[in-house]
Scaffold this motif. Sequence first.
Motif, PDB file in Angstrom:
ATOM      1  N   VAL A 243      58.355   9.191  -8.747  1.00 35.61           N
ATOM      2  CA  VAL A 243      57.309  10.256  -8.781  1.00 35.61           C
ATOM      3  C   VAL A 243      57.335  10.473  -7.130  1.00 35.61           C
ATOM      4  O   VAL A 243      57.098   9.400  -6.479  1.00 35.61           O
ATOM      5  CB  VAL A 243      56.004   9.978  -9.112  1.00 35.61           C
TER       6      VAL A 243
ATOM      7  N   SER B 178      53.747  15.908  -7.803  1.00 37.40           N
ATOM      8  CA  SER B 178      55.110  15.859  -7.893  1.00 37.40           C
ATOM      9  C   SER B 178      55.773  16.686  -8.975  1.00 37.40           C
ATOM     10  O   SER B 178      54.884  17.064  -9.776  1.00 37.40           O
ATOM     11  CB  SER B 178      55.551  14.304  -8.109  1.00 37.40           C
TER      12      SER B 178
ATOM     13  N   SER C  88      54.690  15.136 -12.129  1.00 36.59           N
ATOM     14  CA  SER C  88      53.100  15.193 -12.484  1.00 36.59           C
ATOM     15  C   SER C  88      52.718  15.230 -13.555  1.00 36.59           C
ATOM     16  O   SER C  88      51.726  14.588 -14.055  1.00 36.59           O
ATOM     17  CB  SER C  88      52.555  15.534 -11.222  1.00 36.59           C
TER      18      SER C  88
END
Length: 618
Positions: free
Chosen positions: A250, A270, A273
């Motif tokens: 990430v 990210s 995410s």
Amino acid sequence: MHLSKHYLTAGLLAAAKFQAAEALFDYEEAQLTVEALNTLQEPERSWFDFDKGAPDPNPLCKPVPGDFEYPPQDVWDRVKAVSGNKLIVSVPQASSCYHGEHFDAAHCGYLTERWQDPYLQTEDPIEVLAPAVQGNTCQVTSNPQGSCTLGGYPSYVANVSAVSDIQMAVNFARNMGLRLVVKNTGHDFLGKSAGAGAVSIWTHNLKQIRHIPNYSAPGTDYTGPAFKVAVGVQAFEIYKAAHDLGLNVVGGEGQTVGVYGGYTQGGGHSPLSSLYGMGADQVLSMEVVTADGKFVTASFDENQDLFWALRGGGGGTWGVVTSMTVKAYPDMPVTASFFRFGTGPAVSPDAFFHGLRAYLDHFEHHADSGIYSYFRINPLPNNNFEFVMQPFFAPGKTVEEVNALLAPWIARLRELGIPVQPRTTNYPSFLDAFYAEFILEPVMIGTVSQGSRLIPRRTFADRAALDQTFAAIRQNLEHGRGILAYNMAPDLKRAGNPDNAVNPAWRESLSHLITHVSWDPRLPPAEIARIRRDFTNGDMKALRDATPGAGSYLSEGDVEEPDWQQSFFGDKYPQLLEIKKKYDPRGLFYVWKGVGSEEFDVRTFDGLPNQNGRLCRI
Ligand SMILES: Cc1cc2nc3c(=O)[nH]c(=O)nc-3n(C[C@H](O)[C@H](O)[C@H](O)COP(=O)(O)OP(=O)(O)OC[C@H]3O[C@@H](n4cnc5c(N)ncnc54)[C@H](O)[C@@H]3O)c2cc1C
């Protein structure tokens, strides 16, 4: 800084050093010890000594060069000698564009051509990528008669390559009563890696990556692949290292972001995410130099309170992180879609806004399906607007699945007479999709500042609230403010229910929306200040009013965010402040609108919110 080889060897042999559960990197093995300090003469020994509780020599204001309290040249000469020449005297790179000792027309031309390239900028020891927060005092120019001053850049930089360098810099700044800043890449929007007169600890050159195929540790039930990563490693470096092992991590959508510096400490959204949560949710342990100069591990079973705060409580606030151990995941194919639409002869602004509004109805389903979308909405001349999806990022999805997710919205756009033709591509890996689909964002735009709002899920479930939010978005666009926004869902469940300091507003949000203010640099500072206040109290307020109780992303927020403790940290602020008082009671690690910063103010020379001024206790 580091002690010369002689000092260091003597110290390391003599002392029992701190050891971490996961083996330290070699640069972390090189620690400052009392025995090493004892090899120094006074007053140097006292300059670099650990915290003995002595009163702050400059309790009111941190001095800037020229102040009586600022260390004279011979002190810096000694620091340079003891540090093995790792002390850099700050010189703005753009000084090559100005008449004077650094004038160099060829270098200036080279810089001017590449000025907005983050790969260039992150190599500089003092540069910050949002020049307004530095005070815009030395930018590239074709007018060499202009003035170039240090402004909000630090005065000296410790170009660290060992933990002992960091410990010495922390101890020196604290013992001498100087302002201290920590800079990794300089990406911070709010100027948190800059500060006039400061000593800066530059962690950019700490670059090591260790793959841990099967991590396990006390205090966490996570077992699986991980990386121990030096704090200077940037997104493009860790993505490549992970890719080569069939893994991914990430990290941000920006290629040059310092993933293990401000990004993870501030939360970190990210492209992954909506699958795995925030960057801060990935951390298994950290190594950190604290304000007293000690080097410690913060993890699930050591210094747990510090570990909690470091995961979301903001960069530059708790200590200097030297490395992190983070989770890794199996790599996967990614499908990504790019498309744009806009007003034109056949598409009125009203039709455009209906088409845009229709997108919001799909945010919940898209984010819950694992999507991270990144889009820009640009106001154009003559009441025109364009929407650019770049990209609709779908890890683990096929082209057919992405087409199905987009189909209802695309159909609505076509119903509205808006032509749109998505280009949807499947890539074998995260890295292939990352480079092909995300743009390299330009940096160093000196006349803009941002504001951010995290739009909560509850807004999308309430038609009136969503309409009000959309009206605020439209208001921003009609006032000429371009918007950058994301659709994602980094909620607790996806993140594995971590207990950390990430702003709770992130857990509830389906969108992170960034709007901006820009100004004419020729205006007097008071007029620029007014324009910026109007933004914060006008178009940003409309977004805040539409989303009461929500928050803002501290790493991409407004430098003048009102009630920032609530916006950036939510109900975690009181606990964060308590931890701050425990680990940094003197406020050595001050950052703009960071935890504990309400006790200080930067008295800027032009009255604008930047780092070009003395840091003073209020
Ligand atoms: C082009 C661009 C793209 C971006 N993309 C994303 C994105 O995709 N997702 C996202 O969440 N954010 C993104 N950001 C925001 C970014 O995450 C923050 O600016 C972040 O603070 C950058 O961290 P850094 O270490 O690279 O930057 P720096 O400016 O060097 O540092 C930022 C803060 O962290 C502190 N810090 C740095 N290193 C250390 C350390 N070793 N120990 C302790 N504190 C430290 C600094 O003191 C400062 O307070 C982006 C920003 C830009 C300009």
